[in-house]
Design a protein around this motif. Structure first.
Motif, PDB file in Angstrom:
ATOM      1  N   GLY B  31       0.915  -1.073  -0.057  1.00  0.00           N
ATOM      2  CA  GLY B  31       0.070  -0.152   0.075  1.00  0.00           C
ATOM      3  C   GLY B  31       1.046   1.353   0.050  1.00  0.00           C
ATOM      4  N   ARG B  32       0.210   2.275  -0.406  1.00  0.00           N
ATOM      5  CA  ARG B  32       1.052   3.512  -0.481  1.00  0.00           C
ATOM      6  C   ARG B  32       0.759   4.191   0.912  1.00  0.00           C
ATOM      7  NH1 ARG B  32      -2.392   5.732  -5.444  1.00  0.00           N
ATOM      8  NH2 ARG B  32      -3.696   4.726  -4.123  1.00  0.00           N
ATOM      9  N   VAL B  33       1.916   4.576   1.478  1.00  0.00           N
ATOM     10  CA  VAL B  33       2.107   5.205   2.832  1.00  0.00           C
ATOM     11  C   VAL B  33       2.902   6.479   2.555  1.00  0.00           C
ATOM     12  CG1 VAL B  33       2.932   5.180   5.386  1.00  0.00           C
ATOM     13  CG2 VAL B  33       1.996   3.269   4.454  1.00  0.00           C
ATOM     14  N   VAL B  34       2.017   7.600   2.842  1.00  0.00           N
ATOM     15  CA  VAL B  34       2.854   8.894   2.593  1.00  0.00           C
ATOM     16  C   VAL B  34       2.871   9.441   3.880  1.00  0.00           C
ATOM     17  CG1 VAL B  34       2.390  11.077   1.569  1.00  0.00           C
ATOM     18  CG2 VAL B  34       1.700   9.181   0.227  1.00  0.00           C
ATOM     19  N   ILE B  35       4.117  10.298   4.133  1.00  0.00           N
ATOM     20  CA  ILE B  35       4.263  10.677   5.603  1.00  0.00           C
ATOM     21  C   ILE B  35       4.555  12.213   5.324  1.00  0.00           C
ATOM     22  CG2 ILE B  35       6.001  10.649   7.365  1.00  0.00           C
ATOM     23  CD1 ILE B  35       6.658   7.798   6.436  1.00  0.00           C
ATOM     24  N   ILE B  36       4.092  13.022   5.961  1.00  0.00           N
ATOM     25  CA  ILE B  36       4.490  14.360   5.794  1.00  0.00           C
ATOM     26  C   ILE B  36       5.107  15.021   7.280  1.00  0.00           C
ATOM     27  CG2 ILE B  36       3.584  17.024   5.957  1.00  0.00           C
ATOM     28  CD1 ILE B  36       0.891  15.717   4.385  1.00  0.00           C
ATOM     29  N   GLY B  37       6.240  15.441   7.054  1.00  0.00           N
ATOM     30  CA  GLY B  37       7.183  15.756   8.099  1.00  0.00           C
ATOM     31  C   GLY B  37       8.442  14.891   8.207  1.00  0.00           C
ATOM     32  N   GLY B  38       9.481  15.405   8.260  1.00  0.00           N
ATOM     33  CA  GLY B  38      10.700  14.394   8.509  1.00  0.00           C
ATOM     34  C   GLY B  38      11.424  14.615   9.770  1.00  0.00           C
ATOM     35  N   GLY B  39      10.631  15.065  10.965  1.00  0.00           N
ATOM     36  CA  GLY B  39      11.380  15.036  12.119  1.00  0.00           C
ATOM     37  C   GLY B  39      11.175  13.678  12.810  1.00  0.00           C
ATOM     38  N   GLU B  62       9.081  16.350   2.903  1.00  0.00           N
ATOM     39  CA  GLU B  62       9.790  17.216   4.008  1.00  0.00           C
ATOM     40  C   GLU B  62      10.490  18.457   3.206  1.00  0.00           C
ATOM     41  OE1 GLU B  62      10.429  17.798   7.447  1.00  0.00           O
ATOM     42  OE2 GLU B  62      11.390  19.507   6.319  1.00  0.00           O
ATOM     43  N   GLN B  63       9.896  19.824   3.475  1.00  0.00           N
ATOM     44  CA  GLN B  63      10.101  20.943   2.837  1.00  0.00           C
ATOM     45  C   GLN B  63      11.842  21.002   3.035  1.00  0.00           C
ATOM     46  OE1 GLN B  63       8.459  24.412   4.190  1.00  0.00           O
ATOM     47  NE2 GLN B  63       8.128  23.289   6.392  1.00  0.00           N
ATOM     48  N   ASN B  64      12.439  20.669   4.004  1.00  0.00           N
ATOM     49  CA  ASN B  64      13.800  21.140   4.246  1.00  0.00           C
ATOM     50  C   ASN B  64      14.584  20.065   3.778  1.00  0.00           C
ATOM     51  OD1 ASN B  64      13.269  23.705   5.301  1.00  0.00           O
ATOM     52  ND2 ASN B  64      12.462  22.538   7.006  1.00  0.00           N
ATOM     53  N   ILE B 134       5.448  21.618  15.388  1.00  0.00           N
ATOM     54  CA  ILE B 134       4.570  22.832  16.072  1.00  0.00           C
ATOM     55  C   ILE B 134       4.553  23.974  15.025  1.00  0.00           C
ATOM     56  CG2 ILE B 134       4.629  22.001  18.458  1.00  0.00           C
ATOM     57  CD1 ILE B 134       6.979  24.332  18.792  1.00  0.00           C
ATOM     58  N   ASP B 135       3.844  24.972  15.355  1.00  0.00           N
ATOM     59  CA  ASP B 135       3.915  26.371  15.032  1.00  0.00           C
ATOM     60  C   ASP B 135       3.919  27.265  16.273  1.00  0.00           C
ATOM     61  OD1 ASP B 135       4.018  25.937  12.375  1.00  0.00           O
ATOM     62  OD2 ASP B 135       1.980  26.334  11.963  1.00  0.00           O
ATOM     63  N   LEU B 136       4.490  28.231  16.115  1.00  0.00           N
ATOM     64  CA  LEU B 136       4.531  29.211  17.223  1.00  0.00           C
ATOM     65  C   LEU B 136       3.081  30.082  17.098  1.00  0.00           C
ATOM     66  CD1 LEU B 136       8.266  29.951  16.964  1.00  0.00           C
ATOM     67  CD2 LEU B 136       7.114  28.303  18.553  1.00  0.00           C
ATOM     68  N   ARG B 137       2.447  30.314  18.371  1.00  0.00           N
ATOM     69  CA  ARG B 137       1.396  31.156  18.171  1.00  0.00           C
ATOM     70  C   ARG B 137       1.828  32.820  18.478  1.00  0.00           C
ATOM     71  NH1 ARG B 137      -3.883  29.015  19.476  1.00  0.00           N
ATOM     72  NH2 ARG B 137      -3.787  26.846  20.295  1.00  0.00           N
ATOM     73  N   TRP B 138       2.121  33.341  17.215  1.00  0.00           N
ATOM     74  CA  TRP B 138       2.478  34.711  17.288  1.00  0.00           C
ATOM     75  C   TRP B 138       1.261  35.557  17.659  1.00  0.00           C
ATOM     76  CZ3 TRP B 138       7.609  34.425  16.656  1.00  0.00           C
ATOM     77  CH2 TRP B 138       8.101  33.599  15.891  1.00  0.00           C
ATOM     78  N   GLY B 139       1.567  36.397  18.667  1.00  0.00           N
ATOM     79  CA  GLY B 139       0.595  37.305  19.001  1.00  0.00           C
ATOM     80  C   GLY B 139       0.152  36.977  20.572  1.00  0.00           C
ATOM     81  N   ALA B 140       0.109  35.506  20.641  1.00  0.00           N
ATOM     82  CA  ALA B 140      -0.378  35.161  21.955  1.00  0.00           C
ATOM     83  C   ALA B 140       0.423  35.726  23.311  1.00  0.00           C
ATOM     84  CB  ALA B 140      -0.172  33.513  22.276  1.00  0.00           C
ATOM     85  N   TRP B 156      13.029  27.741  19.557  1.00  0.00           N
ATOM     86  CA  TRP B 156      12.067  26.499  19.900  1.00  0.00           C
ATOM     87  C   TRP B 156      11.895  25.703  18.773  1.00  0.00           C
ATOM     88  CZ3 TRP B 156      13.081  25.317  24.609  1.00  0.00           C
ATOM     89  CH2 TRP B 156      12.506  24.524  25.392  1.00  0.00           C
ATOM     90  N   ALA B 157      11.999  26.219  17.717  1.00  0.00           N
ATOM     91  CA  ALA B 157      11.664  25.715  16.211  1.00  0.00           C
ATOM     92  C   ALA B 157      12.845  25.876  15.408  1.00  0.00           C
ATOM     93  CB  ALA B 157      10.289  26.115  15.951  1.00  0.00           C
ATOM     94  N   PRO B 158      13.360  24.794  15.053  1.00  0.00           N
ATOM     95  CA  PRO B 158      14.886  25.023  14.454  1.00  0.00           C
ATOM     96  C   PRO B 158      14.413  25.676  12.953  1.00  0.00           C
ATOM     97  CG  PRO B 158      15.233  23.137  15.847  1.00  0.00           C
ATOM     98  CD  PRO B 158      13.587  23.551  16.032  1.00  0.00           C
ATOM     99  N   TYR B 159      13.524  25.062  12.444  1.00  0.00           N
ATOM    100  CA  TYR B 159      13.005  25.462  10.920  1.00  0.00           C
ATOM    101  C   TYR B 159      12.641  27.013  10.995  1.00  0.00           C
ATOM    102  CZ  TYR B 159       9.124  23.344  13.341  1.00  0.00           C
ATOM    103  OH  TYR B 159       8.166  23.110  14.318  1.00  0.00           O
ATOM    104  N   VAL B 160      12.350  27.391  11.949  1.00  0.00           N
ATOM    105  CA  VAL B 160      11.775  28.978  11.787  1.00  0.00           C
ATOM    106  C   VAL B 160      13.028  29.839  12.203  1.00  0.00           C
ATOM    107  CG1 VAL B 160      10.026  30.576  12.812  1.00  0.00           C
ATOM    108  CG2 VAL B 160       9.482  28.105  12.356  1.00  0.00           C
ATOM    109  N   GLN B 161      13.647  29.389  13.342  1.00  0.00           N
ATOM    110  CA  GLN B 161      14.942  30.016  13.632  1.00  0.00           C
ATOM    111  C   GLN B 161      15.755  29.184  14.401  1.00  0.00           C
ATOM    112  OE1 GLN B 161      14.643  32.374  17.561  1.00  0.00           O
ATOM    113  NE2 GLN B 161      14.809  34.166  16.261  1.00  0.00           N
ATOM    114  N   PRO B 162      17.023  29.375  13.697  1.00  0.00           N
ATOM    115  CA  PRO B 162      18.185  28.321  14.264  1.00  0.00           C
ATOM    116  C   PRO B 162      18.450  28.603  15.761  1.00  0.00           C
ATOM    117  CG  PRO B 162      19.212  29.817  12.532  1.00  0.00           C
ATOM    118  CD  PRO B 162      17.525  30.023  12.508  1.00  0.00           C
TER     119      PRO B 162
END
Lengths: 97, 429
Positions: B31-39, B62-64, B134-140, B156-162
């Protein structure tokens, strides 16, 4: 010691109880997080592959459970698994290549 | 507790029969298993699927091109590791037969069972695994947005800010300055992470900026491994660290980025020379867009399988899920991933899923030759529960014989490094 025949065990595994039979390879995949994919160990973490016979593995886990053997995390871990699961893990790592 | 040796041995042959099952399954579970996200979730799922169920067709989106782990980012702050040493590529997973697609997944169509990519292409699936982090809740936190995070890094999210953005600020901080941290309420990624960070920054200060202070402003009244961390801080960094919980006005509700200032619930204004703001979080965007999250922003799952509780034929893993009492950790994501793949293989073969047993170990470094841990074994049925009498944190100093303390902490520091090498080796090696 009496050991049920493999055929009998296979019958058990094919019945409705199949979902309740511990899957040693799947359970053992959690051990891989520290001991490596095949249980090879490394970087100060002991190997749990082959070098332990099945009974030795079971005895070790039993000693960890009872805190009868010095350990850091293994007592806390061993107390989370059933006897059947530990037996399945022992069988899995006895074969792991 | 003692185990009867007889029952253990008697159980073994049954387990051996279970070991034989996968080869039977192999013929049936194509069967075809598709995985989104390579963490931790996605990469572990891909590797496990290839190793254990070779008949599955596995695609990882995985986008990166590389993955920098969140774990051990704090050791970069301490000066123990470089960012290169915690960054990995996907070449080995590709060599193992995983189709790695470096595109962003932009939409999921659960009716047509297709994933749309940023280049417009569509990837069909039989079973989908979503491990979006995760995504960060900007403005929270008022005025804490992406622009503010350049001055007040989250790290806290290396793909957003190293992590190197925060590292650079620490290296440039004036002697005797104040490092301020804002720490969010539960649930958030890596519950012991902020406190390991305090420890690793303290280790750096002890060597290079010994008069510096650390002030942690926390939206909670307690935290993971708290007694162990606080014992260690007193022992290793006396007088350097102040931790303020929610009932002591520790909750940060706003920031003034120009002034490098945090504003608390009761309007205390706290200025730092370096300010690390870890904002509240939610499941990654693709999961929220696909209807996998509920009003909380996190994704409910079926505890027995990690299949989405909201959309069929989609499994959700890791930090994005509602999986308490399991923590949002890389190790947790990795055992969820393996169980999910086994459940997917079973569902493709028309079999019942295996019993759900999940596992987690989180190590934290708190100083040189000083590690601590928390362990948990969990079972999933109607609910997710931790096995009573198991798991928990390392013993406190008071519970260890004096002649064993140093060795215990040293071993846990060594095992932490062993864990990191083993789990990243499994994902990317």
């Amino acid at each position: 010691m009496r050991i049920p025949s493999l055929a009998a065990a296979a019958l058990l595994a094919c019945g409705t109880a199949a979902a309740q039979v511990p899957d040693g390879a799947l359970l053992g995949s959690a051990c891989a997080g520290c001991h490596g994919v095949t249980g090879e160990g490394g970087h100060g973490i002991p190997s749990i592959r082959q070098m332990h016979g099945r009974e030795h593995f079971v005895e070790l886990m039993r000693a960890f459970r009872a805190n009868e053997r010095p350990n850091t995390v293994m007592g806390r871990i061993a107390r989370g698994y059933t006897e059947a699961e530990i037996a399945a893990l022992a069988a899995h790592f006895a074969r792991a290549q | 507790m003692t185990i009867s040796r007889r029952t253990l041995l008697a159980a073994a042959p049954v387990a051996a029969a279970a070991l034989a099952a996968p080869s039977l399954a192999r013929a049936q579970n194509a069967g075809r298993v598709v995985i989104i996200g390579g963490g931790f979730g996605g990469a572990s799922a891909a590797r496990f699927a290839r190793d254990r169920f070779p008949a599955l067709d596995v695609t990882l989106i995985e986008q990166n091109r590389t993955f920098t782990t969140c774990p051990y980012g704090n050791l970069v702050l301490a000066g123990r590791r470089t960012i290169e040493s915690i960054t990995f590529g996907y070449e080995r997973l590709a060599a193992r037969g995983v189709r790695v697609v470096h595109q962003r997944a932009t939409a999921i169509d659960p009716q047509a069972k297709r994933v749309r990519l940023s280049d417009g292409a569509e990837v069909p699936y039989d079973r989908l695994v979503v491990s979006p982090g995760i995504d960060l809740r900007w403005g929270a936190i008022e005025r804490y947005d992406q622009a503010a995070s350049a001055r007040m890094p989250h790290g806290w999210a290396p793909y957003v800010q190293p992590i190197t953005v925060l590292e650079r600020q620490l290296r440039e901080m004036r002697q005797g300055g104040v490092f301020v941290m804002a720490i969010p309420d539960n649930p958030f990624r890596c519950p012991p992470g902020p406190y390991e960070r305090i420890s690793m920054v303290a280790e750096y200060f002890k060597r290079h900026n010994p008069r510096a202070k650390i002030l942690a402003l926390d939206a909670k009244n307690g935290f993971s491994k708290q007694p162990l961390f606080q014992d260690a801080w007193e022992e290793l960094y006396p007088g350097m660290i102040e931790w303020r919980g929610a009932s002591n006005d520790g909750r940060v509700t706003a920031v003034n980025p120009e002034a490098l200032e945090c504003v608390t619930e009761f309007r205390d204004r706290v200025r730092g020379d370096v300010v690390n703001v870890i904002p509240p979080q939610m499941a990654g965007q693709i999961a929220r867009d696909a209807g996998l999250a509920n009003a909380s922003g996190w994704c409910p799952i079926k505890p027995a399988t990690f299949e989405s509780a909201q959309v069929s034929d989609i499994w959700v893993l890791g930090d994005a899920t509602i999986a308490a009492p399991m923590p949002k950790s890389g190790f947790a994501a990795s055992t969820q991933a393996k169980h999910a793949i086994a459940c997917i293989a079973a569902s493709l073969a028309g079999r019942e899923p295996p019993p759900a047993v999940y596992f987690n170990t989180c190590y934290s470094h708190v100083g040189e030759d000083y590690g601590i841990s928390i362990v948990g074994v969990f079972r999933g049925g109607e609910r997710l529960t931790e096995v009573e009498g198991s798991g928990g944190i390392s013993p406190r100093n008071s519970a260890l014989p004096a002649d064993r303390r140093a060795e215990f902490r040293r071993l846990e520091a060594i095992y932490a490094d062993g864990w990191y090498d083993a789990i990243t080796g499994e994902m990317f090696g």
